[in-house]
Design a protein around this motif. Structure first.
Motif, PDB file in Angstrom:
ATOM      1  N   LEU A  67       0.829  -1.201   0.000  1.00 20.15           N
ATOM      2  CA  LEU A  67       0.000   0.000   0.000  1.00 20.15           C
ATOM      3  C   LEU A  67       0.865   1.253   0.000  1.00 20.15           C
ATOM      4  CD1 LEU A  67      -2.869   1.131   0.121  1.00 20.15           C
ATOM      5  CD2 LEU A  67      -2.709   1.044   2.613  1.00 20.15           C
ATOM      6  N   ALA A  68       1.880   1.268   0.853  1.00 16.50           N
ATOM      7  CA  ALA A  68       2.790   2.420   0.908  1.00 16.50           C
ATOM      8  C   ALA A  68       3.532   2.588  -0.410  1.00 16.50           C
ATOM      9  CB  ALA A  68       3.773   2.247   2.060  1.00 16.50           C
ATOM     10  N   MET A  69       3.971   1.475  -0.987  1.00 21.31           N
ATOM     11  CA  MET A  69       4.684   1.553  -2.269  1.00 21.31           C
ATOM     12  C   MET A  69       3.788   2.097  -3.364  1.00 21.31           C
ATOM     13  SD  MET A  69       7.093  -1.734  -2.683  1.00 21.31           S
ATOM     14  CE  MET A  69       7.208  -1.316  -4.405  1.00 21.31           C
ATOM     15  N   GLY A  70       2.524   1.746  -3.330  1.00 21.78           N
ATOM     16  CA  GLY A  70       1.605   2.226  -4.349  1.00 21.78           C
ATOM     17  C   GLY A  70       1.525   3.735  -4.375  1.00 21.78           C
ATOM     18  N   PHE A  71       1.559   4.353  -3.189  1.00 27.28           N
ATOM     19  CA  PHE A  71       1.448   5.806  -3.136  1.00 27.28           C
ATOM     20  C   PHE A  71       2.805   6.494  -3.292  1.00 27.28           C
ATOM     21  CE2 PHE A  71      -2.427   4.432  -0.935  1.00 27.28           C
ATOM     22  CZ  PHE A  71      -3.339   5.031  -1.782  1.00 27.28           C
ATOM     23  N   VAL A  72       3.853   5.917  -2.717  1.00 27.24           N
ATOM     24  CA  VAL A  72       5.173   6.530  -2.832  1.00 27.24           C
ATOM     25  C   VAL A  72       5.713   6.376  -4.246  1.00 27.24           C
ATOM     26  CG1 VAL A  72       7.567   6.368  -2.040  1.00 27.24           C
ATOM     27  CG2 VAL A  72       5.699   6.260  -0.399  1.00 27.24           C
ATOM     28  N   SER A  73       5.561   5.190  -4.814  1.00 30.45           N
ATOM     29  CA  SER A  73       6.091   4.943  -6.143  1.00 30.45           C
ATOM     30  C   SER A  73       5.347   5.721  -7.211  1.00 30.45           C
ATOM     31  CB  SER A  73       6.036   3.456  -6.474  1.00 30.45           C
ATOM     32  OG  SER A  73       6.858   2.744  -5.584  1.00 30.45           O
ATOM     33  N   ALA A  74       4.119   6.110  -6.919  1.00 28.68           N
ATOM     34  CA  ALA A  74       3.369   6.905  -7.893  1.00 28.68           C
ATOM     35  C   ALA A  74       4.089   8.214  -8.164  1.00 28.68           C
ATOM     36  CB  ALA A  74       1.965   7.166  -7.376  1.00 28.68           C
ATOM     37  N   ARG A  75       4.824   8.704  -7.201  1.00 34.79           N
ATOM     38  CA  ARG A  75       5.568   9.945  -7.370  1.00 34.79           C
ATOM     39  C   ARG A  75       6.982   9.710  -7.897  1.00 34.79           C
ATOM     40  NH1 ARG A  75       1.018  11.139  -6.658  1.00 34.79           N
ATOM     41  NH2 ARG A  75       0.110  12.162  -4.877  1.00 34.79           N
ATOM     42  N   LEU A  76       7.526   8.520  -7.701  1.00 33.37           N
ATOM     43  CA  LEU A  76       8.931   8.269  -8.022  1.00 33.37           C
ATOM     44  C   LEU A  76       9.147   7.390  -9.243  1.00 33.37           C
ATOM     45  CD1 LEU A  76      10.226   7.688  -4.399  1.00 33.37           C
ATOM     46  CD2 LEU A  76      10.325   9.776  -5.733  1.00 33.37           C
ATOM     47  N   GLY A  77       8.118   6.816  -9.811  1.00 37.79           N
ATOM     48  CA  GLY A  77       8.254   6.003 -11.024  1.00 37.79           C
ATOM     49  C   GLY A  77       9.021   4.719 -10.796  1.00 37.79           C
ATOM     50  N   TRP A  78      10.014   4.470 -11.641  1.00 44.62           N
ATOM     51  CA  TRP A  78      10.725   3.191 -11.634  1.00 44.62           C
ATOM     52  C   TRP A  78      11.647   3.010 -10.443  1.00 44.62           C
ATOM     53  CZ3 TRP A  78       9.543  -0.968 -14.224  1.00 44.62           C
ATOM     54  CH2 TRP A  78       8.710  -0.833 -15.332  1.00 44.62           C
ATOM     55  N   ILE A  79      11.816   4.027  -9.643  1.00 48.28           N
ATOM     56  CA  ILE A  79      12.596   3.867  -8.410  1.00 48.28           C
ATOM     57  C   ILE A  79      11.855   2.923  -7.464  1.00 48.28           C
ATOM     58  CG2 ILE A  79      13.535   5.106  -6.422  1.00 48.28           C
ATOM     59  CD1 ILE A  79      14.055   7.452  -8.246  1.00 48.28           C
ATOM     60  N   GLY A  80      10.596   2.654  -7.780  1.00 46.62           N
ATOM     61  CA  GLY A  80       9.802   1.721  -6.993  1.00 46.62           C
ATOM     62  C   GLY A  80      10.432   0.339  -6.902  1.00 46.62           C
ATOM     63  N   ILE A  81      11.239  -0.031  -7.880  1.00 50.35           N
ATOM     64  CA  ILE A  81      11.910  -1.342  -7.821  1.00 50.35           C
ATOM     65  C   ILE A  81      12.908  -1.359  -6.672  1.00 50.35           C
ATOM     66  CG2 ILE A  81      13.451  -2.899  -9.068  1.00 50.35           C
ATOM     67  CD1 ILE A  81      11.962  -2.068 -11.602  1.00 50.35           C
ATOM     68  N   LEU A  82      13.625  -0.254  -6.490  1.00 41.76           N
ATOM     69  CA  LEU A  82      14.554  -0.175  -5.356  1.00 41.76           C
ATOM     70  C   LEU A  82      13.796  -0.157  -4.035  1.00 41.76           C
ATOM     71  CD1 LEU A  82      17.062   2.465  -6.745  1.00 41.76           C
ATOM     72  CD2 LEU A  82      17.347  -0.014  -6.641  1.00 41.76           C
ATOM     73  N   ILE A  83      12.669   0.531  -4.033  1.00 40.35           N
ATOM     74  CA  ILE A  83      11.843   0.558  -2.827  1.00 40.35           C
ATOM     75  C   ILE A  83      11.297  -0.847  -2.541  1.00 40.35           C
ATOM     76  CG2 ILE A  83       9.747   1.518  -1.804  1.00 40.35           C
ATOM     77  CD1 ILE A  83      10.313   4.043  -3.486  1.00 40.35           C
ATOM     78  N   ALA A  84      11.004  -1.606  -3.602  1.00 48.96           N
ATOM     79  CA  ALA A  84      10.518  -2.983  -3.436  1.00 48.96           C
ATOM     80  C   ALA A  84      11.569  -3.846  -2.755  1.00 48.96           C
ATOM     81  CB  ALA A  84      10.132  -3.576  -4.789  1.00 48.96           C
ATOM     82  N   TRP A  85      12.835  -3.623  -3.068  1.00 49.67           N
ATOM     83  CA  TRP A  85      13.907  -4.385  -2.417  1.00 49.67           C
ATOM     84  C   TRP A  85      13.903  -4.098  -0.911  1.00 49.67           C
ATOM     85  CZ3 TRP A  85      16.674  -8.345  -4.089  1.00 49.67           C
ATOM     86  CH2 TRP A  85      17.730  -8.780  -3.306  1.00 49.67           C
ATOM     87  N   GLY A  86      13.788  -2.828  -0.530  1.00 46.84           N
ATOM     88  CA  GLY A  86      13.724  -2.471   0.889  1.00 46.84           C
ATOM     89  C   GLY A  86      12.487  -3.033   1.560  1.00 46.84           C
ATOM     90  N   ALA A  87      11.364  -3.002   0.848  1.00 48.01           N
ATOM     91  CA  ALA A  87      10.130  -3.572   1.400  1.00 48.01           C
ATOM     92  C   ALA A  87      10.290  -5.077   1.606  1.00 48.01           C
ATOM     93  CB  ALA A  87       8.954  -3.281   0.481  1.00 48.01           C
ATOM     94  N   GLY A  88      10.960  -5.744   0.675  1.00 45.39           N
ATOM     95  CA  GLY A  88      11.208  -7.170   0.822  1.00 45.39           C
ATOM     96  C   GLY A  88      12.063  -7.476   2.042  1.00 45.39           C
ATOM     97  N   MET A  89      13.030  -6.606   2.310  1.00 47.07           N
ATOM     98  CA  MET A  89      13.856  -6.785   3.510  1.00 47.07           C
ATOM     99  C   MET A  89      12.994  -6.658   4.775  1.00 47.07           C
ATOM    100  SD  MET A  89      16.892  -7.341   2.426  1.00 47.07           S
ATOM    101  CE  MET A  89      18.465  -6.653   2.781  1.00 47.07           C
ATOM    102  N   LEU A  90      12.077  -5.698   4.770  1.00 44.28           N
ATOM    103  CA  LEU A  90      11.166  -5.546   5.912  1.00 44.28           C
ATOM    104  C   LEU A  90      10.267  -6.770   6.071  1.00 44.28           C
ATOM    105  CD1 LEU A  90      10.046  -1.819   5.589  1.00 44.28           C
ATOM    106  CD2 LEU A  90      11.509  -2.818   7.345  1.00 44.28           C
TER     107      LEU A  90
END
Length: 162
Positions: A67-90
């Motif tokens: 849910l957080a990635m959906g809203f944060v990545s909407a502003r950052l575009g493809w950087i969402g893949i890097l955010i996905a890596w951090g989310a996976g660690m969590l």
């Protein structure tokens, strides 16, 4: 196990001779099959209840992270893949915590499954309200991009528990 083979190796615990094929690496030397099996760390012994606890904690974290990635990545575009890596660690950490600080292959599978399940459940829940189409359009991803982000998160969650 192989009495016909000549060897100079012996188990560092019990002293029985063993061939190289039967030896198992251990932090304090080579061990025979029986001694290596007996001394398995309790950290890697996961009960069914601990596995379910880890899966529940990982899935809940995955839903919140998605849910957080959906809203944060909407502003950052493809950087969402890097955010996905951090989310996976969590997600991996949450699975580890939910299982009583255990590790092992069963929990790695549970963490990967939790990442995919949490993301999928969120997409299904939001699909009832028509939000995924909005999120996908804002992300600039196709549906394949959303699934790619889920896979990246699942890989990171599995790696975290190694």
């Amino acid at each position: 196990w192989h009495p016909e083979r000549e060897t100079l190796l012996s188990c560092s615990r019990c002293g029985r001779p063993m061939c190289p094929a039967c030896s198992r690496k251990h932090p304090v030397g080579l061990r025979c099959k029986e001694c290596a099996r007996e001394l398995r760390s309790p950290l890697y012994k996961v009960s069914g209840a601990q596995l379910l606890g880890g899966l529940a904690a990982g899935t809940g974290t995955a839903m919140v992270a998605a849910l957080a990635m959906g809203f944060v990545s909407a502003r950052l575009g493809w950087i969402g893949i890097l955010i996905a890596w951090g989310a996976g660690m969590l997600i991996g950490d949450a699975t580890h915590w939910g299982a009583g600080r255990r590790r092992g292959r069963r929990l790695q599978v549970a963490a990967g499954f939790a990442a995919v399940l949490g993301g999928g459940m969120l997409l299904l829940l939001l699909g009832r309200f028509g939000l995924p189409a909005l999120l996908v359009r804002d992300l600039g991803f196709s549906r394949g991009g959303v699934f790619m982000v889920m896979v990246v998160g699942a890989v990171a969650a599995v790696q975290r528990l190694k």
